[in-house]
Design an enzyme around this catalytic site. Structure first.
Site, PDB file in Angstrom:
ATOM      1  N   ASN A  43     -13.531  66.510 -78.324  1.00  0.00           N
ATOM      2  CA  ASN A  43     -14.455  65.779 -77.758  1.00  0.00           C
ATOM      3  C   ASN A  43     -14.084  65.338 -76.185  1.00  0.00           C
ATOM      4  OD1 ASN A  43     -17.158  64.528 -76.967  1.00  0.00           O
ATOM      5  ND2 ASN A  43     -16.685  62.954 -78.299  1.00  0.00           N
ATOM      6  N   TRP A  44     -14.447  66.214 -75.095  1.00  0.00           N
ATOM      7  CA  TRP A  44     -14.225  65.812 -73.880  1.00  0.00           C
ATOM      8  C   TRP A  44     -14.833  64.530 -73.495  1.00  0.00           C
ATOM      9  CZ3 TRP A  44     -14.322  70.523 -70.195  1.00  0.00           C
ATOM     10  CH2 TRP A  44     -13.281  71.444 -70.636  1.00  0.00           C
ATOM     11  N   LYS A  45     -15.959  64.303 -74.063  1.00  0.00           N
ATOM     12  CA  LYS A  45     -16.740  62.893 -73.677  1.00  0.00           C
ATOM     13  C   LYS A  45     -17.095  63.039 -72.260  1.00  0.00           C
ATOM     14  CE  LYS A  45     -14.686  60.178 -77.084  1.00  0.00           C
ATOM     15  NZ  LYS A  45     -14.161  58.809 -77.639  1.00  0.00           N
ATOM     16  N   GLU A 142     -20.192  56.255 -80.237  1.00  0.00           N
ATOM     17  CA  GLU A 142     -20.571  55.893 -78.909  1.00  0.00           C
ATOM     18  C   GLU A 142     -21.992  56.118 -78.647  1.00  0.00           C
ATOM     19  OE1 GLU A 142     -16.188  57.141 -77.385  1.00  0.00           O
ATOM     20  OE2 GLU A 142     -17.825  58.380 -76.625  1.00  0.00           O
ATOM     21  N   SER A 258      -8.252  58.316 -82.447  1.00  0.00           N
ATOM     22  CA  SER A 258      -6.979  58.222 -81.823  1.00  0.00           C
ATOM     23  C   SER A 258      -5.852  59.244 -82.624  1.00  0.00           C
ATOM     24  CB  SER A 258      -6.466  56.608 -81.645  1.00  0.00           C
ATOM     25  OG  SER A 258      -7.439  55.752 -81.223  1.00  0.00           O
ATOM     26  N   GLY A 279     -10.628  62.807 -79.444  1.00  0.00           N
ATOM     27  CA  GLY A 279     -11.100  62.329 -78.230  1.00  0.00           C
ATOM     28  C   GLY A 279      -9.915  62.520 -77.037  1.00  0.00           C
ATOM     29  N   GLY A 280      -9.213  61.590 -76.723  1.00  0.00           N
ATOM     30  CA  GLY A 280      -8.233  61.524 -75.608  1.00  0.00           C
ATOM     31  C   GLY A 280      -7.375  62.523 -75.712  1.00  0.00           C
TER      32      GLY A 280
END
Length: 299
Positions: A43-45, A142, A258, A279-280
């Site tokens: 997920n690049w967000k 989110e 994470s 995510g990150g």
């Protein structure tokens, strides 16, 4: 092993080779039922910040695809790992143009549950479907916390995504406060039952669940693999009551929060963890490649 590339684009930050792990990259039958295909998602967000950066990410990912010995397309084989990545809306179409030759597809980070109308700033399921999206994230923490996405709305989105022939990745999980109170199971049971209300057993075949303890998202904290697996097992008991044991054992459940190259092998060694929602780490080619090329070894 084969690696399925049902992928929107991989955020490329490094130049690490994406080589196929021949010794455990695909979980064995003792670790994963043969009908549950592993699925990794990035997920690049709200990243990257410009179109040119996004296209460079797509180009960089395609270069990594060329290093694979063998690939297979979306749902082509249960013996490969499926990979899905979700770029921001403005980049989906052009990213798809770049990656389509590699058998790669795109996913959307969210949709609204109405088909069209005066809903400024919203995106309809038909819109993301029309630009080639195969998956849509629903209920990400989110969206729940920052945008007040209720379970009623999430349920409507899940059903709308299914209506348009796409696959929702339904995110559930407890907050830090709920975790501290010891009500993780109660929270997950409530979210699953509300968010899947009215979804048939047949439609459930196209749903992926993602257990994301909110306290572990973006914090660097990772839920212990065995603890996460216990929650996944519990979720299956909830689904067995809602549907039946076959449905509960067939659905794929990802872990999110994470996830790193250092933690992925332990997570993927667990019997009921079928993949990761990342995510990150998905913003770095070497890290995400390593995660997708996991080696599920027993702890």
């Amino acid at each position: 092993m084969k690696l399925s590339l049902a992928l929107a684009t991989l955020a490329v930050g490094g130049a690490s080779a994406f080589s196929v792990n021949q010794n455990g990259g695909l979980r064995t039958s003792t670790q994963l039922n043969v009908f549950r295909q592993p699925i990794m998602a990035g997920n690049w967000k709200m990243n990257p910040t410009t179109e040119s950066d996004a296209l460079n990410l797509a180009i960089g990912f395609c270069a990594l695809v060329d290093t694979l010995e063998d690939t297979c397309g979306l749902d082509e084989s249960e013996t490969c790992t499926e990979v899905v990545v979700f770029p921001p809306f403005p980049f989906i179409s052009k990213v798809k143009d770049i990656v389509s030759e590699k058998g790669v597809t795109v996913g959307a980070q969210q949709v609204y549950y109405e088909d069209k109308g005066a809903f400024t700033g919203s995106v309809a399921a038909s819109m993301v479907k029309s630009v080639g999206c195969e998956y849509v994230l629903c209920g990400h923490s989110e969206r729940r916390t920052l945008f007040s996405d209720s379970d009623v709305n999430i349920n409507a989105k899940v059903k709308k995504v299914l209506e348009f022939g796409m696959k929702p990745i339904l995110c559930i999980g407890e907050t830090q406060e709920e975790y501290d109170l010891g009500i993780t199971e109660e929270v997950c049971a409530m979210q699953v039952s509300k968010d899947l209300a009215g979804v048939s057993k047949k439609d459930l075949e196209n749903v992926v669940l993602a257990y994301e303890p909110v306290w572990a998202i973006g914090t660097g904290l990772v839920c212990d693999a065995e603890d996460a697996n216990k929650v996944h097992k519990f979720i299956r008991t909830v689904l067995a009551k809602m549907y039946d044991e076959e449905a509960a054992q067939s659905i794929r459940i990802q872990y999110g929060g994470s996830v790193t190259p250092e933690s992925v092998d332990g997570l993927m060694a667990m019997s009921d963890i079928d993949g990761c929602l990342v995510g990150g780490a998905s913003l770095f080619s070497d890290k995400f490649a390593r995660i997708c090329n996991f080696k599920a070894t027993e702890e």
